[in-house]
Motif scaffolding. Structure first.
Motif, PDB file in Angstrom:
ATOM      1  N   GLU A  60     -57.451  58.586  78.598  1.00  0.00           N
ATOM      2  CA  GLU A  60     -57.573  57.420  77.721  1.00  0.00           C
ATOM      3  C   GLU A  60     -57.765  57.847  76.269  1.00  0.00           C
ATOM      4  N   VAL A  61     -58.589  58.850  76.063  1.00  0.00           N
ATOM      5  CA  VAL A  61     -58.817  59.342  74.698  1.00  0.00           C
ATOM      6  C   VAL A  61     -57.535  59.943  74.129  1.00  0.00           C
ATOM      7  N   GLN A  62     -56.849  60.733  74.935  1.00  0.00           N
ATOM      8  CA  GLN A  62     -55.591  61.331  74.481  1.00  0.00           C
ATOM      9  C   GLN A  62     -54.557  60.266  74.151  1.00  0.00           C
ATOM     10  N   ASP A  63     -54.496  59.206  74.963  1.00  0.00           N
ATOM     11  CA  ASP A  63     -53.559  58.118  74.691  1.00  0.00           C
ATOM     12  C   ASP A  63     -53.893  57.437  73.370  1.00  0.00           C
ATOM     13  N   THR A  68     -52.493  56.697  67.627  1.00  0.00           N
ATOM     14  CA  THR A  68     -52.904  56.847  66.231  1.00  0.00           C
ATOM     15  C   THR A  68     -51.910  57.724  65.477  1.00  0.00           C
ATOM     16  N   ARG A  69     -51.474  58.810  66.092  1.00  0.00           N
ATOM     17  CA  ARG A  69     -50.480  59.681  65.455  1.00  0.00           C
ATOM     18  C   ARG A  69     -49.153  58.949  65.274  1.00  0.00           C
ATOM     19  N   LYS A  70     -48.740  58.188  66.279  1.00  0.00           N
ATOM     20  CA  LYS A  70     -47.499  57.418  66.164  1.00  0.00           C
ATOM     21  C   LYS A  70     -47.543  56.486  64.960  1.00  0.00           C
ATOM     22  N   LEU A  71     -48.664  55.823  64.804  1.00  0.00           N
ATOM     23  CA  LEU A  71     -48.807  54.908  63.670  1.00  0.00           C
ATOM     24  C   LEU A  71     -48.637  55.635  62.347  1.00  0.00           C
ATOM     25  N   PHE A  72     -49.382  56.703  62.151  1.00  0.00           N
ATOM     26  CA  PHE A  72     -49.377  57.365  60.851  1.00  0.00           C
ATOM     27  C   PHE A  72     -48.136  58.221  60.621  1.00  0.00           C
ATOM     28  N   ASP A  73     -47.384  58.490  61.683  1.00  0.00           N
ATOM     29  CA  ASP A  73     -46.107  59.182  61.525  1.00  0.00           C
ATOM     30  C   ASP A  73     -45.001  58.249  61.030  1.00  0.00           C
ATOM     31  N   PHE A 231     -74.290  50.216  65.345  1.00  0.00           N
ATOM     32  CA  PHE A 231     -74.047  51.636  65.587  1.00  0.00           C
ATOM     33  C   PHE A 231     -72.545  51.858  65.684  1.00  0.00           C
ATOM     34  N   THR A 232     -72.147  53.124  65.717  1.00  0.00           N
ATOM     35  CA  THR A 232     -70.733  53.496  65.721  1.00  0.00           C
ATOM     36  C   THR A 232     -70.460  54.466  66.853  1.00  0.00           C
ATOM     37  N   LEU A 233     -69.338  54.247  67.552  1.00  0.00           N
ATOM     38  CA  LEU A 233     -68.802  55.206  68.524  1.00  0.00           C
ATOM     39  C   LEU A 233     -67.656  55.931  67.833  1.00  0.00           C
ATOM     40  N   LEU A 234     -67.652  57.249  67.861  1.00  0.00           N
ATOM     41  CA  LEU A 234     -66.613  58.006  67.178  1.00  0.00           C
ATOM     42  C   LEU A 234     -65.946  59.010  68.111  1.00  0.00           C
ATOM     43  N   PHE A 235     -64.637  58.864  68.275  1.00  0.00           N
ATOM     44  CA  PHE A 235     -63.824  59.829  69.002  1.00  0.00           C
ATOM     45  C   PHE A 235     -63.058  60.651  67.969  1.00  0.00           C
ATOM     46  N   GLN A 236     -62.998  61.967  68.170  1.00  0.00           N
ATOM     47  CA  GLN A 236     -62.295  62.830  67.223  1.00  0.00           C
ATOM     48  C   GLN A 236     -61.402  63.808  67.972  1.00  0.00           C
ATOM     49  N   ASP A 237     -60.374  64.292  67.274  1.00  0.00           N
ATOM     50  CA  ASP A 237     -59.514  65.304  67.874  1.00  0.00           C
ATOM     51  C   ASP A 237     -60.230  66.652  67.847  1.00  0.00           C
ATOM     52  N   GLY A 238     -59.517  67.713  68.147  1.00  0.00           N
ATOM     53  CA  GLY A 238     -60.157  69.020  68.269  1.00  0.00           C
ATOM     54  C   GLY A 238     -60.320  69.795  66.985  1.00  0.00           C
ATOM     55  N   GLY A 239     -59.938  69.204  65.848  1.00  0.00           N
ATOM     56  CA  GLY A 239     -59.960  69.955  64.596  1.00  0.00           C
ATOM     57  C   GLY A 239     -61.316  70.136  63.973  1.00  0.00           C
ATOM     58  N   GLY A 240     -62.246  69.265  64.273  1.00  0.00           N
ATOM     59  CA  GLY A 240     -63.582  69.369  63.688  1.00  0.00           C
ATOM     60  C   GLY A 240     -63.653  68.858  62.267  1.00  0.00           C
ATOM     61  N   GLY A 241     -64.827  69.040  61.658  1.00  0.00           N
ATOM     62  CA  GLY A 241     -65.041  68.618  60.285  1.00  0.00           C
ATOM     63  C   GLY A 241     -66.135  67.593  60.125  1.00  0.00           C
ATOM     64  N   LEU A 242     -66.485  66.874  61.214  1.00  0.00           N
ATOM     65  CA  LEU A 242     -67.546  65.880  61.129  1.00  0.00           C
ATOM     66  C   LEU A 242     -68.899  66.573  61.001  1.00  0.00           C
ATOM     67  N   GLU A 243     -69.683  66.135  60.024  1.00  0.00           N
ATOM     68  CA  GLU A 243     -71.020  66.681  59.812  1.00  0.00           C
ATOM     69  C   GLU A 243     -72.003  65.527  59.630  1.00  0.00           C
ATOM     70  N   LEU A 244     -73.190  65.685  60.205  1.00  0.00           N
ATOM     71  CA  LEU A 244     -74.203  64.653  60.154  1.00  0.00           C
ATOM     72  C   LEU A 244     -75.483  65.239  59.577  1.00  0.00           C
ATOM     73  N   LYS A 245     -76.161  64.481  58.758  1.00  0.00           N
ATOM     74  CA  LYS A 245     -77.322  65.006  58.028  1.00  0.00           C
ATOM     75  C   LYS A 245     -78.614  64.809  58.809  1.00  0.00           C
ATOM     76  N   ASP A 246     -79.319  65.900  59.009  1.00  0.00           N
ATOM     77  CA  ASP A 246     -80.634  65.847  59.639  1.00  0.00           C
ATOM     78  C   ASP A 246     -81.590  65.141  58.673  1.00  0.00           C
ATOM     79  N   PRO A 247     -82.165  63.988  59.043  1.00  0.00           N
ATOM     80  CA  PRO A 247     -83.022  63.257  58.102  1.00  0.00           C
ATOM     81  C   PRO A 247     -84.315  63.988  57.765  1.00  0.00           C
ATOM     82  N   GLN A 248     -84.695  64.965  58.581  1.00  0.00           N
ATOM     83  CA  GLN A 248     -85.923  65.705  58.302  1.00  0.00           C
ATOM     84  C   GLN A 248     -85.655  66.907  57.394  1.00  0.00           C
TER      85      GLN A 248
END
Length: 353
Positions: A60-63, A68-73, A231-248
């Motif tokens: 399902e995630v791959q689909d 998403t790729r089809k759209l932006f292509d 709240f947000t649910l986030l699915f990402q591909d395998g490239g990485g790059g997402l970073e989240l800030k530790d509030p402490q």
């Protein structure tokens, strides 16, 4: 291949298995309570966790990413057959590269009395394009669809995906409620922070960036910001790059892609609802320096966030149990649409950059 393989901070994201709430017959009430407490503790600690066992299969995630790729292509002219309006509302349809500028409220405050905050914030371009989708039943923001002859069955698929993700979101609210020990009206008030007509499904494409451009230009993929929903649910591909800030520690933690998981992060409404027991943490999609990027540059990146939101007219107030002598009330009640109007004030411009 991920190009962000080490975290900068001392913490790491908790991965929580919510299987006991998906395949209930295989688990006991104590299993569900344990999972619920683990989710709440992880969200309390950092404002974000990874979630597995959510019932959305790898296929399902791959689909979803393939669509998403089809759209932006598509050629730009075809994508512009469903253009995002020049103003911030309705937040629907296609936004080209550089049209949207995401920022945090700290960015706005840093501008002080600057007469043109938007111009200052846009000095570094957000190098991405996006497509916004809501409920077909939303009475406030109607969808703007790519015509079916241009991308056959796109509307049908994305409408079903929206409903699928909202169903998962409802389960997660039940998990959070159990983990917090909410009952009766408290439970009902939390559930009201999600409305199936007012959430948002976003498709994102960060184009590839050559090493030469990294050396010459100031460029951002997605600067630090907070989400202003529940709240947000986030699915990402395998490239990485997402970073989240530790509030402490205020270090950024790399959220490395992990098969079978999505990232769940707290938004402003749940922070206000819990009087900062949950914190809406800053997060970003980073761009490495030219000296650390591979010679081939950065590959394209695709991700799919689903923003869970209350009804536009819903007034969010802090739950009384979170207000104590030691932790007095920090927020006045606020209507969700009025809050959103302030947050999104500077995000759109008519011309492409």
């Amino acid at each position: 291949m991920a190009y962000y393989t080490s975290r900068t901070g001392a913490e790491s994201l908790t991965t929580v298995d919510v299987s006991p709430f998906i395949t209930k017959a295989e688990y006991s009430d104590s299993d569900r309570l344990k999972a619920a407490k683990a989710l709440v503790e992880g969200l309390h600690r950092l404002g974000f966790v990874k979630v597995k066992g959510h019932g959305i299969g790898k296929g399902e995630v791959q689909d979803a990413l393939a669509w998403t790729r089809k759209l932006f292509d598509l050629p730009y002219a075809d994508k512009m057959k469903a253009p995002h309006p020049p103003e911030a509302m309705p937040h629907r349809g296609y936004s080209g590269i550089g049209k949207e500028k995401v920022y945090s409220q700290e960015d706005v405050k840093a501008q002080g009395d600057n007469a043109d905050v938007a111009e200052q914030l846009r000095k570094v371009s957000d190098f991405k394009e996006s497509y916004e989708i809501g409920s077909e039943e939303d009475p406030v923001q109607q969808n703007i669809w790519i015509p079916d002859p241009v991308l056959s069955n796109f509307r049908t698929y994305m409408t079903a995906l929206y409903q699928r993700l909202f169903g998962i979101s409802e389960i997660l609210l039940e998990v959070i409620s159990l983990g917090l020990g909410l009952v009766g009206n408290e439970h009902a008030t939390l559930i009201d922070l999600a409305d199936d007509r007012h959430c948002q499904l976003r498709l994102l494409h960060y184009p590839a960036v050559s090493k030469d451009r990294l050396q010459k230009d100031l460029i951002a993929r997605l600067p630090p910001h907070r989400d202003w929903g529940t709240f947000t649910l986030l699915f990402q591909d395998g490239g990485g790059g997402l970073e989240l800030k530790d509030p402490q520690s205020e270090d950024y933690i790399h959220a490395e892609p992990e098969e079978g998981t999505f990232v769940l992060n707290i938004g402003d409404m749940l922070q206000r609802f819990t009087n900062d027991y949950f914190v809406s943490s800053l997060h970003r999609v980073s761009v490495p320096g030219a000296d650390t990027a591979p010679e081939s540059g950065l590959p394209a990146r695709y991700s799919i966030p689903f923003f869970v939101c209350p009804d536009f007219s819903h007034k969010i107030a802090t739950l009384p149990r979170f207000i104590t002598t030691e932790s007095p009330a920090k927020y006045d009640p606020v209507r969700f649409d009025e809050y959103g109007a302030v947050v999104s004030k500077y995000q759109y411009q008519e011309e492409e950059s």
